[in-house]
Design a protein around this motif. Structure first.
Motif, mmCIF file in Angstrom:
data_model
loop_
_atom_site.group_PDB
_atom_site.id
_atom_site.type_symbol
_atom_site.label_atom_id
_atom_site.label_comp_id
_atom_site.label_asym_id
_atom_site.label_seq_id
_atom_site.Cartn_x
_atom_site.Cartn_y
_atom_site.Cartn_z
ATOM 1 N N TYR A 165 0.852 -1.183 0.000
ATOM 2 C CA TYR A 165 0.000 0.000 0.000
ATOM 3 C C TYR A 165 0.892 1.238 0.000
ATOM 4 N N ILE A 166 0.578 2.183 -0.876
ATOM 5 C CA ILE A 166 1.362 3.420 -0.963
ATOM 6 C C ILE A 166 0.398 4.602 -0.895
ATOM 7 N N LEU A 167 0.592 5.481 0.078
ATOM 8 C CA LEU A 167 -0.227 6.678 0.234
ATOM 9 C C LEU A 167 0.629 7.889 -0.114
ATOM 10 N N LEU A 168 0.223 8.634 -1.161
ATOM 11 C CA LEU A 168 0.998 9.763 -1.650
ATOM 12 C C LEU A 168 0.187 11.053 -1.601
ATOM 13 N N ASP A 169 0.888 12.160 -1.585
ATOM 14 C CA ASP A 169 0.235 13.447 -1.751
ATOM 15 C C ASP A 169 -0.314 13.545 -3.178
ATOM 16 N N ASN A 170 -1.440 14.242 -3.342
ATOM 17 C CA ASN A 170 -2.056 14.352 -4.668
ATOM 18 C C ASN A 170 -1.086 14.866 -5.723
ATOM 19 N N GLN A 171 -0.250 15.823 -5.337
ATOM 20 C CA GLN A 171 0.682 16.400 -6.303
ATOM 21 C C GLN A 171 1.779 15.424 -6.687
ATOM 22 N N GLY A 172 2.011 14.409 -5.863
ATOM 23 C CA GLY A 172 3.052 13.445 -6.165
ATOM 24 C C GLY A 172 2.591 12.279 -7.014
ATOM 25 N N VAL A 173 1.261 12.098 -7.135
ATOM 26 C CA VAL A 173 0.720 10.957 -7.875
ATOM 27 C C VAL A 173 1.140 10.960 -9.348
ATOM 28 N N PRO A 174 1.045 12.103 -10.076
ATOM 29 C CA PRO A 174 1.440 12.076 -11.493
ATOM 30 C C PRO A 174 2.884 11.640 -11.695
ATOM 31 N N HIS A 175 3.780 12.041 -10.800
ATOM 32 C CA HIS A 175 5.190 11.673 -10.942
ATOM 33 C C HIS A 175 5.394 10.195 -10.631
ATOM 34 N N PHE A 176 4.605 9.665 -9.691
ATOM 35 C CA PHE A 176 4.661 8.235 -9.402
ATOM 36 C C PHE A 176 4.186 7.430 -10.605
ATOM 37 N N LEU A 177 3.081 7.857 -11.212
ATOM 38 C CA LEU A 177 2.552 7.157 -12.375
ATOM 39 C C LEU A 177 3.504 7.268 -13.565
ATOM 40 N N ASP A 178 4.209 8.394 -13.656
ATOM 41 C CA ASP A 178 5.186 8.553 -14.734
ATOM 42 C C ASP A 178 6.294 7.514 -14.606
ATOM 43 N N MET A 179 6.766 7.302 -13.372
ATOM 44 C CA MET A 179 7.808 6.301 -13.171
ATOM 45 C C MET A 179 7.277 4.894 -13.415
ATOM 46 N N CYS A 180 6.023 4.645 -13.028
ATOM 47 C CA CYS A 180 5.421 3.341 -13.310
ATOM 48 C C CYS A 180 5.388 3.081 -14.808
ATOM 49 N N SER A 181 5.064 4.121 -15.567
ATOM 50 C CA SER A 181 5.034 3.980 -17.021
ATOM 51 C C SER A 181 6.417 3.672 -17.572
ATOM 52 N N ARG A 182 7.450 4.297 -17.010
ATOM 53 C CA ARG A 182 8.818 4.052 -17.461
ATOM 54 C C ARG A 182 9.244 2.607 -17.180
ATOM 55 N N LEU A 183 8.710 2.043 -16.097
ATOM 56 C CA LEU A 183 9.035 0.663 -15.747
ATOM 57 C C LEU A 183 8.048 -0.324 -16.354
ATOM 58 N N GLN A 184 7.136 0.199 -17.198
ATOM 59 C CA GLN A 184 6.115 -0.634 -17.858
ATOM 60 C C GLN A 184 5.229 -1.341 -16.828
ATOM 61 N N ILE A 185 4.890 -0.609 -15.768
ATOM 62 C CA ILE A 185 3.960 -1.104 -14.753
ATOM 63 C C ILE A 185 2.583 -0.577 -15.116
ATOM 64 N N GLY A 186 1.702 -1.461 -15.550
ATOM 65 C CA GLY A 186 0.389 -1.054 -16.025
ATOM 66 C C GLY A 186 -0.701 -1.226 -14.982
ATOM 67 N N SER A 187 -1.948 -0.998 -15.429
ATOM 68 C CA SER A 187 -3.102 -1.079 -14.535
ATOM 69 C C SER A 187 -3.316 -2.480 -13.990
ATOM 70 N N GLN A 188 -2.777 -3.491 -14.669
ATOM 71 C CA GLN A 188 -2.932 -4.862 -14.179
ATOM 72 C C GLN A 188 -2.064 -5.123 -12.958
ATOM 73 N N HIS A 189 -1.119 -4.215 -12.676
ATOM 74 C CA HIS A 189 -0.225 -4.405 -11.552
ATOM 75 C C HIS A 189 -0.554 -3.527 -10.355
ATOM 76 N N LEU A 190 -1.347 -2.484 -10.528
ATOM 77 C CA LEU A 190 -1.616 -1.573 -9.413
ATOM 78 C C LEU A 190 -3.008 -0.985 -9.521
ATOM 79 N N ARG A 191 -3.528 -0.549 -8.392
ATOM 80 C CA ARG A 191 -4.835 0.106 -8.327
ATOM 81 C C ARG A 191 -4.626 1.503 -7.757
ATOM 82 N N VAL A 192 -5.169 2.503 -8.425
ATOM 83 C CA VAL A 192 -4.980 3.874 -8.030
ATOM 84 C C VAL A 192 -6.306 4.464 -7.574
ATOM 85 N N ARG A 193 -6.310 5.033 -6.373
ATOM 86 C CA ARG A 193 -7.481 5.736 -5.856
ATOM 87 C C ARG A 193 -7.101 7.185 -5.608
ATOM 88 N N LEU A 194 -7.895 8.122 -6.107
ATOM 89 C CA LEU A 194 -7.613 9.548 -5.927
ATOM 90 C C LEU A 194 -8.614 10.157 -4.966
#
Length: 211
Positions: free
Chosen positions: A182-211
């Motif tokens: 479980y990872i709890l991030l500040d709202n402003q940090g979420v886009p940068h986290f998702l950007d890194m996930c994209s770079r590592l080819q971590i898709g929606s099948q690997h994580l669930r995002v709640r805003l």
């Protein structure tokens, strides 16, 4: 210079290459050279260097932008000392979080949470600093070791997380050892986290995002 950086210059450590998968990994001459290429010739040259050296893209888009926007070439003709500009990030307004007084429902921890008995023993708190004191391990090593040794659950609360090695450790814990993460991030940090996930080819099948 940090003690961990000085150690890299000692005779016993010169040429000693630590794999990125190890918690002890801290300094990489290849990464330093890639960042130097970024500073000299821009993002395109940085990406080319990564490809040539078969390296993982270890900087987020935000970090690259920050480096390029704040980097200044040294002016050898001037003897005037320069100081880094400091932004007043503290508005003076602070808040305290009280779980028992929360006005929202606790989100369902649907990927699991240990339901065993209460912890019995002495509660311990460890404070780590960077640079480390008294030859202690650097913070990143401590975090990676805890993640790699976790067997029940991993819960992380941060403003932002963009470290590629820590993300890889978390993915290994979740996919290979079936440890709920479980990872709890500040709202402003979420886009940068998702950007890194994209770079590592971590898709929606690997994580669930709640805003």
């Amino acid at each position: 210079m940090a003690e961990s950086q000085l150690m890299c210059m000692e005779d016993g450590h010169i040429g000693a290459k630590v794999p990125e998968s190890k918690p002890e990994f801290y300094y990489s001459e290849e990464q330093r050279a890639a960042i130097e290429e970024l500073m000299k010739n821009g993002d395109g040259a940085f990406k080319t260097r990564l490809k040539e050296e078969n390296m993982t893209d270890f900087l987020s888009a935000r970090e690259i932008k920050h480096l390029l926007n704040t980097f200044k070439h040294y002016d050898s003709s001037s003897d005037e000392s320069t100081s880094a500009a400091r932004s007043d990030a503290d508005s003076g307004v602070h808040s305290t979080y009280w779980p028992q007084m929360s006005d929202t429902e606790v989100p369902p921890l649907d990927i699991g949470w240990p339901s065993g008995g209460l912890f019995k023993g002495v509660t311990r708190v460890a404070v780590h600093t960077h640079p480390p004191k008294d030859n202690g391990p650097h913070i990143k090593e401590v975090v990676r070791r805890l993640i790699q040794e976790a067997s029940k659950v991993i819960a992380i609360v941060m403003d932002m997380i963009t470290d590629v090695h820590i993300l890889q450790d978390l993915m290994d814990a979740a996919s290979r050892r079936s440890v709920p993460v479980y990872i709890l991030l500040d709202n402003q940090g979420v886009p940068h986290f998702l950007d890194m996930c994209s770079r590592l080819q971590i898709g929606s099948q690997h994580l669930r995002v709640r805003l």
